[in-house]
Design a protein around this motif. Structure first.
Motif, PDB file in Angstrom:
ATOM      1  N   GLN A 340       0.803  -1.218   0.000  1.00 60.47           N
ATOM      2  CA  GLN A 340       0.000   0.000   0.000  1.00 60.47           C
ATOM      3  C   GLN A 340       0.840   1.274   0.000  1.00 60.47           C
ATOM      4  OE1 GLN A 340      -3.730   0.132   0.125  1.00 60.47           O
ATOM      5  NE2 GLN A 340      -3.124  -1.816  -0.780  1.00 60.47           N
ATOM      6  N   ILE A 341       1.887   1.289   0.821  1.00 57.67           N
ATOM      7  CA  ILE A 341       2.662   2.532   0.942  1.00 57.67           C
ATOM      8  C   ILE A 341       4.141   2.358   0.597  1.00 57.67           C
ATOM      9  CG2 ILE A 341       1.084   3.425   2.697  1.00 57.67           C
ATOM     10  CD1 ILE A 341       3.170   2.772   4.808  1.00 57.67           C
ATOM     11  N   GLY A 342       4.468   1.213  -0.006  1.00 51.44           N
ATOM     12  CA  GLY A 342       5.846   1.016  -0.432  1.00 51.44           C
ATOM     13  C   GLY A 342       6.733   0.445   0.660  1.00 51.44           C
ATOM     14  N   ILE A 343       8.030   0.495   0.440  1.00 48.36           N
ATOM     15  CA  ILE A 343       9.008  -0.098   1.362  1.00 48.36           C
ATOM     16  C   ILE A 343       8.940   0.513   2.754  1.00 48.36           C
ATOM     17  CG2 ILE A 343      10.875   1.488   0.778  1.00 48.36           C
ATOM     18  CD1 ILE A 343      11.168  -2.318   1.466  1.00 48.36           C
ATOM     19  N   ALA A 344       8.460   1.744   2.847  1.00 45.45           N
ATOM     20  CA  ALA A 344       8.327   2.386   4.163  1.00 45.45           C
ATOM     21  C   ALA A 344       7.380   1.587   5.057  1.00 45.45           C
ATOM     22  CB  ALA A 344       7.808   3.810   4.002  1.00 45.45           C
ATOM     23  N   GLY A 345       6.403   0.908   4.448  1.00 48.47           N
ATOM     24  CA  GLY A 345       5.472   0.105   5.222  1.00 48.47           C
ATOM     25  C   GLY A 345       6.159  -1.034   5.936  1.00 48.47           C
ATOM     26  N   LYS A 346       7.139  -1.613   5.278  1.00 47.86           N
ATOM     27  CA  LYS A 346       7.873  -2.722   5.876  1.00 47.86           C
ATOM     28  C   LYS A 346       8.648  -2.257   7.108  1.00 47.86           C
ATOM     29  CE  LYS A 346      10.957  -6.499   4.498  1.00 47.86           C
ATOM     30  NZ  LYS A 346      11.722  -7.086   3.370  1.00 47.86           N
ATOM     31  N   TYR A 347       9.277  -1.086   6.998  1.00 45.62           N
ATOM     32  CA  TYR A 347      10.043  -0.565   8.135  1.00 45.62           C
ATOM     33  C   TYR A 347       9.111  -0.107   9.262  1.00 45.62           C
ATOM     34  CZ  TYR A 347      14.184  -0.717   5.181  1.00 45.62           C
ATOM     35  OH  TYR A 347      15.206  -1.144   4.395  1.00 45.62           O
ATOM     36  N   PHE A 348       7.958   0.444   8.881  1.00 44.71           N
ATOM     37  CA  PHE A 348       7.012   0.878   9.906  1.00 44.71           C
ATOM     38  C   PHE A 348       6.502  -0.324  10.695  1.00 44.71           C
ATOM     39  CE2 PHE A 348       2.909   1.761  11.689  1.00 44.71           C
ATOM     40  CZ  PHE A 348       3.059   3.029  12.234  1.00 44.71           C
ATOM     41  N   ILE A 349       6.135  -1.394  10.004  1.00 40.87           N
ATOM     42  CA  ILE A 349       5.624  -2.584  10.689  1.00 40.87           C
ATOM     43  C   ILE A 349       6.685  -3.176  11.602  1.00 40.87           C
ATOM     44  CG2 ILE A 349       5.078  -5.020  10.284  1.00 40.87           C
ATOM     45  CD1 ILE A 349       2.669  -3.317  10.155  1.00 40.87           C
ATOM     46  N   THR A 350       7.932  -3.143  11.150  1.00 43.21           N
ATOM     47  CA  THR A 350       9.006  -3.666  11.993  1.00 43.21           C
ATOM     48  C   THR A 350       9.126  -2.851  13.279  1.00 43.21           C
ATOM     49  OG1 THR A 350      10.228  -4.402  10.038  1.00 43.21           O
ATOM     50  CG2 THR A 350      11.472  -4.204  12.093  1.00 43.21           C
ATOM     51  N   ALA A 351       9.062  -1.522  13.150  1.00 43.95           N
ATOM     52  CA  ALA A 351       9.117  -0.658  14.330  1.00 43.95           C
ATOM     53  C   ALA A 351       7.897  -0.878  15.219  1.00 43.95           C
ATOM     54  CB  ALA A 351       9.205   0.805  13.906  1.00 43.95           C
ATOM     55  N   ALA A 352       6.719  -1.006  14.587  1.00 42.14           N
ATOM     56  CA  ALA A 352       5.480  -1.220  15.347  1.00 42.14           C
ATOM     57  C   ALA A 352       5.529  -2.549  16.080  1.00 42.14           C
ATOM     58  CB  ALA A 352       4.275  -1.182  14.409  1.00 42.14           C
ATOM     59  N   ILE A 353       6.023  -3.585  15.404  1.00 41.67           N
ATOM     60  CA  ILE A 353       6.123  -4.903  16.039  1.00 41.67           C
ATOM     61  C   ILE A 353       7.023  -4.836  17.259  1.00 41.67           C
ATOM     62  CG2 ILE A 353       7.444  -7.037  15.714  1.00 41.67           C
ATOM     63  CD1 ILE A 353       4.599  -7.419  15.149  1.00 41.67           C
ATOM     64  N   PHE A 354       8.142  -4.117  17.127  1.00 43.07           N
ATOM     65  CA  PHE A 354       9.044  -4.030  18.281  1.00 43.07           C
ATOM     66  C   PHE A 354       8.347  -3.360  19.451  1.00 43.07           C
ATOM     67  CE2 PHE A 354      12.091  -1.778  20.918  1.00 43.07           C
ATOM     68  CZ  PHE A 354      12.907  -2.837  21.303  1.00 43.07           C
ATOM     69  N   LEU A 355       7.699  -2.215  19.199  1.00 41.95           N
ATOM     70  CA  LEU A 355       7.022  -1.496  20.282  1.00 41.95           C
ATOM     71  C   LEU A 355       5.840  -2.278  20.832  1.00 41.95           C
ATOM     72  CD1 LEU A 355       7.077   2.148  18.883  1.00 41.95           C
ATOM     73  CD2 LEU A 355       8.465   1.223  20.738  1.00 41.95           C
ATOM     74  N   PHE A 356       5.002  -2.804  19.933  1.00 34.81           N
ATOM     75  CA  PHE A 356       3.822  -3.549  20.366  1.00 34.81           C
ATOM     76  C   PHE A 356       4.231  -4.786  21.160  1.00 34.81           C
ATOM     77  CE2 PHE A 356      -0.108  -2.306  17.778  1.00 34.81           C
ATOM     78  CZ  PHE A 356       0.342  -1.014  17.553  1.00 34.81           C
ATOM     79  N   ALA A 357       5.095  -5.576  20.562  1.00 34.45           N
ATOM     80  CA  ALA A 357       5.440  -6.865  21.179  1.00 34.45           C
ATOM     81  C   ALA A 357       6.300  -6.694  22.416  1.00 34.45           C
ATOM     82  CB  ALA A 357       6.154  -7.754  20.159  1.00 34.45           C
ATOM     83  N   PHE A 358       7.237  -5.741  22.396  1.00 27.90           N
ATOM     84  CA  PHE A 358       8.108  -5.605  23.557  1.00 27.90           C
ATOM     85  C   PHE A 358       7.364  -5.031  24.753  1.00 27.90           C
ATOM     86  CE2 PHE A 358      11.455  -3.602  26.164  1.00 27.90           C
ATOM     87  CZ  PHE A 358      12.153  -4.764  26.462  1.00 27.90           C
ATOM     88  N   SER A 359       6.431  -4.104  24.510  1.00 25.71           N
ATOM     89  CA  SER A 359       5.629  -3.614  25.627  1.00 25.71           C
ATOM     90  C   SER A 359       4.784  -4.741  26.202  1.00 25.71           C
ATOM     91  CB  SER A 359       4.731  -2.450  25.170  1.00 25.71           C
ATOM     92  OG  SER A 359       3.791  -2.869  24.208  1.00 25.71           O
ATOM     93  N   THR A 360       4.351  -5.674  25.341  1.00 21.70           N
ATOM     94  CA  THR A 360       3.612  -6.843  25.812  1.00 21.70           C
ATOM     95  C   THR A 360       4.498  -7.747  26.641  1.00 21.70           C
ATOM     96  OG1 THR A 360       2.193  -6.749  23.859  1.00 21.70           O
ATOM     97  CG2 THR A 360       2.220  -8.813  25.079  1.00 21.70           C
ATOM     98  N   VAL A 361       5.741  -7.913  26.222  1.00 16.79           N
ATOM     99  CA  VAL A 361       6.698  -8.711  26.995  1.00 16.79           C
ATOM    100  C   VAL A 361       6.843  -8.136  28.400  1.00 16.79           C
ATOM    101  CG1 VAL A 361       9.150  -9.311  27.208  1.00 16.79           C
ATOM    102  CG2 VAL A 361       7.985  -9.601  25.025  1.00 16.79           C
ATOM    103  N   ILE A 362       6.935  -6.817  28.499  1.00 21.89           N
ATOM    104  CA  ILE A 362       7.077  -6.171  29.813  1.00 21.89           C
ATOM    105  C   ILE A 362       5.855  -6.460  30.685  1.00 21.89           C
ATOM    106  CG2 ILE A 362       7.256  -3.962  31.019  1.00 21.89           C
ATOM    107  CD1 ILE A 362       8.661  -2.850  28.506  1.00 21.89           C
ATOM    108  N   ALA A 363       4.653  -6.261  30.116  1.00 23.34           N
ATOM    109  CA  ALA A 363       3.424  -6.507  30.877  1.00 23.34           C
ATOM    110  C   ALA A 363       3.292  -7.979  31.247  1.00 23.34           C
ATOM    111  CB  ALA A 363       2.215  -6.055  30.067  1.00 23.34           C
TER     112      ALA A 363
END
Length: 473
Positions: A340-363
């Motif tokens: 949908q938004i090009g290669i930037a989407g891949k990097y955004f999802i990677t950043a989102a996964i880190f924040l989403f998943a790591f905050s879940t790890v903490i909780a």
């Protein structure tokens, strides 16, 4: 593994789904839709407009407010379930799975309300903050210490171990796919970063996630809105497809409706955790004036998690046309956004996964530690601290191990442990439901009298067990 899969599918198909749906319907109708009637109150509390007019048991600098407790629970909810879990649900169950996720969220918010409210009622006063959760209301409310221990063991196995395996595997897969980084260094780095955060205790944990969670959630929602705006003419047809796939004749004939329901309920629970008994561990730490307030806040968390954030992922995938390419999990979400938004989407999802998943790890780590301390609460402090130390080592090991397991293997253990947790917790909620209804009546009475911020008086409502409610004046 095949036998475990069969057991898992049987438990979910015939037991957990019925328990979850039954409990959600029971709490929704008996409470007259508490999650809808006081929706505005939940918003007001989250925005800090609740003046909290009660005598606090902690100084202002140490007090953990409703929003911080909400942030911890949302950190656990908003994770790989929103990105990888939704993708897996759609991959297996088709677009109809999204409808069943929505329905479970709308009804399941009532279950989330009750478990959070009861956790608040039976919370304990610690040295630095309140603490509590299902194990405590099982012991104090039902007088069943054994039930609390069983629940705690399942919480430790599920959140401290199995679910963090999924988080670790998803983070490492996303970062390896994007940056071509070796698995082991990534896994070790995650474990070290978690250690640095958790040694600061619940105060540091609540502070960190209260910054991470709003930032990551708002950013992801805005990006999804961009994708939706780019495909706005296709949205009405997409919504129709979701509903038709949930009930369609073709899906029934092909057995897809069963898969849609099962995946919608399973992944919906993994994402919003309503009835599972995890988020009450976070709800208990809030310093609020009435238990119902934190219950409303946690019900709002279910809406935000599933109706908003899970829908963002579903729309991104279904609007992209990538479904059917054989991809599953986070890779499907990543490639859908990239289309949908090009290669930037891949990097955004990677950043989102880190924040989403790591905050879940903490909780998740915090939930496990809370229940470790419950099991050893009657032992000497040295023994309790030693148990926590061992738990930390095992958790770090699970994070490293999880990076090398397949997503399918990890899901099997998560689903099974999640199902068992739900059975134990929902049983306790049903047995304690009258206490929850009493609290709702008290809250409603005060609101009807024009009191904007109701205050709980334990001796008026629960005189017979007032001395056991040590978290309240």
């Amino acid at each position: 593994m095949e036998k475990l899969n069969l057991i898992n599918d049987f438990v979910w198909s015939y037991v957990i789904t019925l328990v979850l749906v039954g409990a959600a319907l029971y709490f929704t109708f008996r409470s007259r839709g508490i999650q809808f009637r006081y929706f505005k109150d939940a918003i007001r509390i989250i925005l800090g407009k609740d003046k909290n007019p009660h005598k606090t048991l902690y100084p202002e600098g140490k007090k953990i407010g409703s929003f911080q407790a909400f942030a911890i629970s949302l950190a656990s909810r908003v994770g790989t379930g929103n990105l990888a879990g939704v993708a897996s649900a759609i991959f297996i169950g088709g677009p109809g799975a999204v409808f069943w996720m929505w329905l479970m969220a709308l009804l399941g918010a009532a279950t989330a309300f009750f478990e959070a409210t009861l956790a608040q009622l039976y919370k304990k006063k610690g040295q630095d903050a309140f603490y509590g959760g299902p194990a405590y209301y099982m012991e104090s409310g039902l007088g069943k210490k054994w039930m609390g221990v069983v629940f705690s063991v399942l919480m430790i196995l599920s959140f401290g171990m199995a679910q963090n395996i999924v988080q670790s595997q998803t983070i490492v897969s996303a970062m390896s796919d994007t940056f071509n980084v070796s698995t082991l260094p990534l896994a070790i780095s995650l474990a070290v970063l978690l250690f640095i955060i958790v040694v600061g205790g619940v105060t540091r944990i609540s502070l960190i996630v209260s910054y991470i969670v709003p930032f990551m959630a708002i950013g992801y929602i805005l990006l999804a809105l961009v994708v939706i705006a780019m495909n706005i003419t296709a949205v009405p047809g997409l919504i129709a497809l979701i509903v038709k796939s949930a009930f369609g004749i073709r899906q029934i004939g092909g057995g897809m409706i069963g898969a849609a329901i099962l995946q919608g309920v399973k992944r919906g629970l993994f994402s919003n955790e309503a009835g599972e008994g995890s988020t009450p561990n976070a709800a208990a730490i809030a310093d609020t004036s009435h238990p119902v307030k934190q219950g409303l806040v946690q019900a709002l968390g279910v809406f935000i998690d599933t109706i908003v954030i899970c829908s963002c992922t579903a729309f991104i995938i279904l609007l992209s046309g990538q479904l059917g390419n054989g991809e599953d999990g986070i890779i499907l979400t990543s490639h859908s956004l990239e289309s949908q938004i090009g290669i930037a989407g891949k990097y955004f999802i990677t950043a989102a996964i880190f924040l989403f998943a790591f905050s879940t790890v903490i909780a998740n780590y915090y939930y496990g530690e809370t229940n470790i301390r419950y099991i050893f609460s009657h032992k000497a402090q040295k023994i309790e601290n030693a148990a926590v130390g061992i738990y930390r080592c095992i958790t770090f090991a699970m994070i490293i191990l999880g990076a090398f397991l397949t997503l399918q293997t990890a899901w099997v253990f998560v689903d099974l442990s999640m199902g068992l947790l739900t059975l134990v917790n929902v049983s306790a909620l049903i047995l304690l439901s009258n206490k929850g209804f009493k609290l709702i009546s008290d809250y409603r009475k005060q609101r009807n009298e024009g009191i904007k911020d109701p205050v709980f008086n334990k001796r008026e409502i629960f005189a017979e067990e007032a001395d056991c409610l040590e978290g309240w004046e």
